[in-house]
Motif scaffolding. Structure first.
Motif, short mmCIF file in Angstrom:
data_model
loop_
_atom_site.label_atom_id
_atom_site.label_comp_id
_atom_site.label_asym_id
_atom_site.label_seq_id
_atom_site.Cartn_x
_atom_site.Cartn_y
_atom_site.Cartn_z
N PHE A 69 -48.31 -15.27 -27.17
CA PHE A 69 -49.72 -14.95 -27.43
C PHE A 69 -50.55 -15.20 -26.18
O PHE A 69 -50.20 -16.03 -25.33
N VAL A 70 -51.64 -14.47 -26.08
CA VAL A 70 -52.56 -14.66 -24.97
C VAL A 70 -53.27 -16.00 -25.16
O VAL A 70 -53.88 -16.22 -26.22
N PRO A 71 -53.19 -16.91 -24.22
CA PRO A 71 -53.77 -18.26 -24.40
C PRO A 71 -55.25 -18.26 -24.75
O PRO A 71 -55.71 -19.10 -25.53
N ASP A 72 -56.02 -17.33 -24.19
CA ASP A 72 -57.46 -17.28 -24.46
C ASP A 72 -57.81 -16.60 -25.77
O ASP A 72 -58.96 -16.63 -26.21
N ASP A 73 -56.84 -15.96 -26.43
CA ASP A 73 -57.06 -15.27 -27.70
C ASP A 73 -55.78 -15.35 -28.51
O ASP A 73 -54.92 -14.48 -28.43
N LEU A 74 -55.65 -16.42 -29.31
CA LEU A 74 -54.41 -16.65 -30.07
C LEU A 74 -54.24 -15.72 -31.26
O LEU A 74 -53.30 -15.87 -32.04
N ASN A 83 -36.08 -9.16 -23.34
CA ASN A 83 -35.56 -10.50 -23.58
C ASN A 83 -36.61 -11.60 -23.64
O ASN A 83 -36.46 -12.56 -24.40
N SER A 84 -37.64 -11.51 -22.80
CA SER A 84 -38.54 -12.66 -22.65
C SER A 84 -39.94 -12.19 -22.27
O SER A 84 -40.10 -11.20 -21.55
N ILE A 85 -40.94 -12.95 -22.74
CA ILE A 85 -42.34 -12.67 -22.44
C ILE A 85 -43.07 -13.99 -22.27
O ILE A 85 -42.75 -14.98 -22.93
N SER A 86 -44.04 -14.01 -21.36
CA SER A 86 -44.80 -15.23 -21.10
C SER A 86 -46.19 -14.88 -20.59
O SER A 86 -46.36 -13.90 -19.85
N PHE A 87 -47.19 -15.69 -21.01
CA PHE A 87 -48.57 -15.51 -20.56
C PHE A 87 -49.10 -16.78 -19.92
O PHE A 87 -48.74 -17.90 -20.29
N GLU A 143 -52.81 -13.13 -17.52
CA GLU A 143 -51.64 -12.57 -16.87
C GLU A 143 -50.40 -12.75 -17.74
O GLU A 143 -50.17 -13.83 -18.30
N GLY A 144 -49.58 -11.70 -17.84
CA GLY A 144 -48.37 -11.75 -18.65
C GLY A 144 -47.22 -11.05 -17.98
O GLY A 144 -47.40 -10.17 -17.13
N TRP A 145 -46.02 -11.45 -18.35
CA TRP A 145 -44.79 -10.91 -17.77
C TRP A 145 -43.79 -10.61 -18.89
O TRP A 145 -43.68 -11.36 -19.87
N ILE A 146 -43.01 -9.53 -18.72
CA ILE A 146 -41.92 -9.17 -19.63
C ILE A 146 -40.71 -8.82 -18.79
O ILE A 146 -40.83 -8.08 -17.80
N VAL A 147 -39.53 -9.34 -19.17
CA VAL A 147 -38.29 -8.93 -18.51
C VAL A 147 -37.33 -8.41 -19.56
O VAL A 147 -37.38 -8.79 -20.74
N GLY A 148 -36.43 -7.52 -19.15
CA GLY A 148 -35.47 -6.93 -20.07
C GLY A 148 -34.23 -6.44 -19.39
O GLY A 148 -34.04 -6.59 -18.18
N LYS A 149 -33.37 -5.86 -20.18
CA LYS A 149 -32.08 -5.31 -19.73
C LYS A 149 -31.94 -3.88 -20.27
O LYS A 149 -32.19 -3.65 -21.45
N THR A 199 -48.91 -7.65 -16.54
CA THR A 199 -50.28 -7.33 -16.96
C THR A 199 -51.23 -8.37 -16.41
O THR A 199 -50.89 -9.55 -16.33
N SER A 200 -52.39 -7.93 -16.04
CA SER A 200 -53.44 -8.84 -15.58
C SER A 200 -54.65 -8.81 -16.49
O SER A 200 -55.65 -9.48 -16.23
N ASP A 201 -54.60 -8.03 -17.58
CA ASP A 201 -55.73 -7.88 -18.50
C ASP A 201 -55.33 -8.18 -19.94
O ASP A 201 -55.73 -7.48 -20.87
N ALA A 202 -54.53 -9.23 -20.13
CA ALA A 202 -54.11 -9.71 -21.46
C ALA A 202 -53.33 -8.67 -22.25
O ALA A 202 -53.38 -8.65 -23.47
N GLY A 203 -52.61 -7.81 -21.56
CA GLY A 203 -51.74 -6.86 -22.23
C GLY A 203 -52.38 -5.55 -22.62
O GLY A 203 -51.76 -4.74 -23.30
N GLU A 204 -53.60 -5.31 -22.19
CA GLU A 204 -54.23 -4.02 -22.46
C GLU A 204 -53.49 -2.92 -21.72
O GLU A 204 -53.33 -1.80 -22.20
N SER A 205 -53.03 -3.23 -20.54
CA SER A 205 -52.22 -2.30 -19.76
C SER A 205 -51.09 -3.07 -19.09
O SER A 205 -51.26 -4.24 -18.72
N TRP A 206 -49.96 -2.41 -18.95
CA TRP A 206 -48.79 -3.02 -18.32
C TRP A 206 -48.30 -2.11 -17.21
O TRP A 206 -48.22 -0.89 -17.36
N GLY A 207 -47.97 -2.72 -16.09
CA GLY A 207 -47.39 -1.99 -14.98
C GLY A 207 -45.98 -2.47 -14.72
O GLY A 207 -45.60 -3.58 -15.08
N ARG A 208 -45.23 -1.62 -14.06
CA ARG A 208 -43.83 -1.94 -13.78
C ARG A 208 -43.67 -2.33 -12.33
O ARG A 208 -44.18 -1.65 -11.44
#
Length: 410
Positions: free
Chosen positions: A110-115, A155-159, A163-169, A176-185
């Motif tokens: 969850f986004v720490p500033d908005d649970l 596999n994993s997500i963290s905020f 700022e948030g990060w996702i990794v996968g296989k 993301t730098s805007d709480a997940g409104e947009s995601w870049g690769r």
């Protein structure tokens, strides 16, 4: 000694390598037709003997009928109870998700500033989003993760902040730098050693990433450059130290079965065969292998809220380390696992934790793990529960296969 190369700072890449008849079959003859109990015999009255006899016969028939019905009632009642009983989760509720039945859920954050705002990851390219604290979830489309013909396993997500990060296989890294409104690769090198299995947001534009071969990398510039935190993969370490007495190291296939991070940045990982485990603390150049002190193979390991370790073995055993920090001394704790494997433990507080596992096993401790009780109401869940995640002491989730998600009610 194998050394992991760093990337060119100018390029956004990284270089990583019973039946009812039988009940009366043995009943004695004098008990097959029950006599009226003495408490049913009427007292002498002014009525005539004939009237008394008639009254006694009527009461005898009535009372023996009552006895016959009372004998049958327990059996009838138990059948009705079994049909009408619908157990409910005492402290958890199931949340039904708009996904295919075969999806395995893997992580939630969850986004720490908005649970109320969070994301749920899984296999088959599953990303779900909630904006009501996890009551309802909707599929989330990320175009940058759909431009290739891949079926990603996220596999994993963290905020950290917004700022948030996702990794996968196969190898994929989203930011993301805007709480997940947009995601870049963020592009990755083809020389990545292993699959990315874990990521932790550590600060502004900073993160820590782990692969299943034991490579640990850190970034401080939004993933454009990564620095190796260990000097070699686990395979290289074991090849160099195989004579150090680690049982089963020669059978090591080069990947982790599980890996867990403590709040202070230490890691504990289980080898793919479960015959030994490894630890790493910040500043150490290599992973440290440890012999297991238990006969059965290790299923999973992780960190308690008090800083000690918990250890799960195949077949449903649970062990706790003595004291805090990294240890090789463990004590078994009795649990009602019914022979099913326990797959994960999550701490809500220092004293309260929940463990989950195969065939809907759900266990709870309120004394730091000394004793555990089983939440029997969870037995009706036809799924394996793989992961227990507490966001804080009021928000928690249990993730399983076939899209099973449990939400903590408290």
């Amino acid at each position: 000694m194998a050394t992991l190369q760093l990337t060119d700072c100018s390029k956004p890449v990284i270089l990583l390598k019973s039946s009812l008849s039988s009940l009366f079959a043995t009943t004695p003859r004098h008990l097959r037709y029950p006599q009226a109990p003495s408490r049913f015999i009427t007292k002498a009255s002014s009525s005539s003997p004939l009237q008394q006899s008639s009254i006694c016969r009527r009461r005898f028939i009535a009372e023996t009928t009552t006895i016959s019905l009372s004998l049958a009632t327990p059996f009838l009642g138990s059948v009705q109870l079994a049909k009408s009983e619908e157990p409910t989760l005492s402290e958890w509720e199931r949340v039904y998700l708009p996904i295919d039945p075969g999806v395995v859920l893997l992580d939630v954050a969850f986004v720490p500033d908005d649970l109320n705002h969070g994301f749920l990851l899984g296999t088959r390219q599953t990303i779900l989003e909630t904006k009501d604290g996890g009551n309802t979830w909707v599929p989330r489309s990320i175009p940058s993760a759909e431009d290739e013909d891949f079926n990603y396993r996220f596999n994993s997500i963290s905020f950290k902040g917004k700022e948030g990060w996702i990794v996968g296989k196969p190898a994929i890294l989203l930011y993301t730098s805007d709480a997940g409104e947009s995601w870049g690769r963020i592009p990755l090198s083809a020389q990545l050693p292993g699959d990315m299995v874990y990521i932790k947001a550590t600060g502004e534009k900073s993160a820590e990433m782990v692969t299943d071969e034991g490579a640990i990398y850190v970034t401080s510039n939004r993933g454009y450059n990564w620095k190796a935190a260990v000097q070699e993969t686990v395979s290289a370490t074991l090849n160099r130290t195989v004579s150090s007495g680690i049982s089963g190291a020669s059978y090591y296939t080069g990947t982790f079965n599980t890996v867990n991070r403590s709040p202070d940045g230490s890691y504990v990982a289980v080898s793919s065969r479960g015959n030994f485990y490894l630890t790493w603390e910040p500043g150490q150049p290599f992973w440290q292998p440890h012999n297991r002190a238990i006969a059965r193979r290790i299923q999973n390991m992780g960190w308690r809220a008090d800083g000690g370790l918990w250890l799960l073995v195949r077949g449903g055993g649970l062990y706790l380390s003595k004291g805090s920090g990294i240890s090789e001394e463990f004590e078994e704790v009795p649990v009602q696992s019914r022979g099913f494997g326990i797959l994960d433990v999550g701490y809500r507080s220092t004293e309260e934790a929940w463990a989950a596992g195969g065939s809907g096993i759900l266990l709870r401790t309120t004394n730091g793990g000394k004793t555990w009780s089983r939440d029997k109401a969870a037995d009706n869940i036809a799924a394996n529960l793989y992961s227990v995640k507490f966001i804080n002491d009021k928000k928690g989730f249990v993730l399983g296969n076939d899209g099973v998600l449990l939400r903590y009610l408290g």
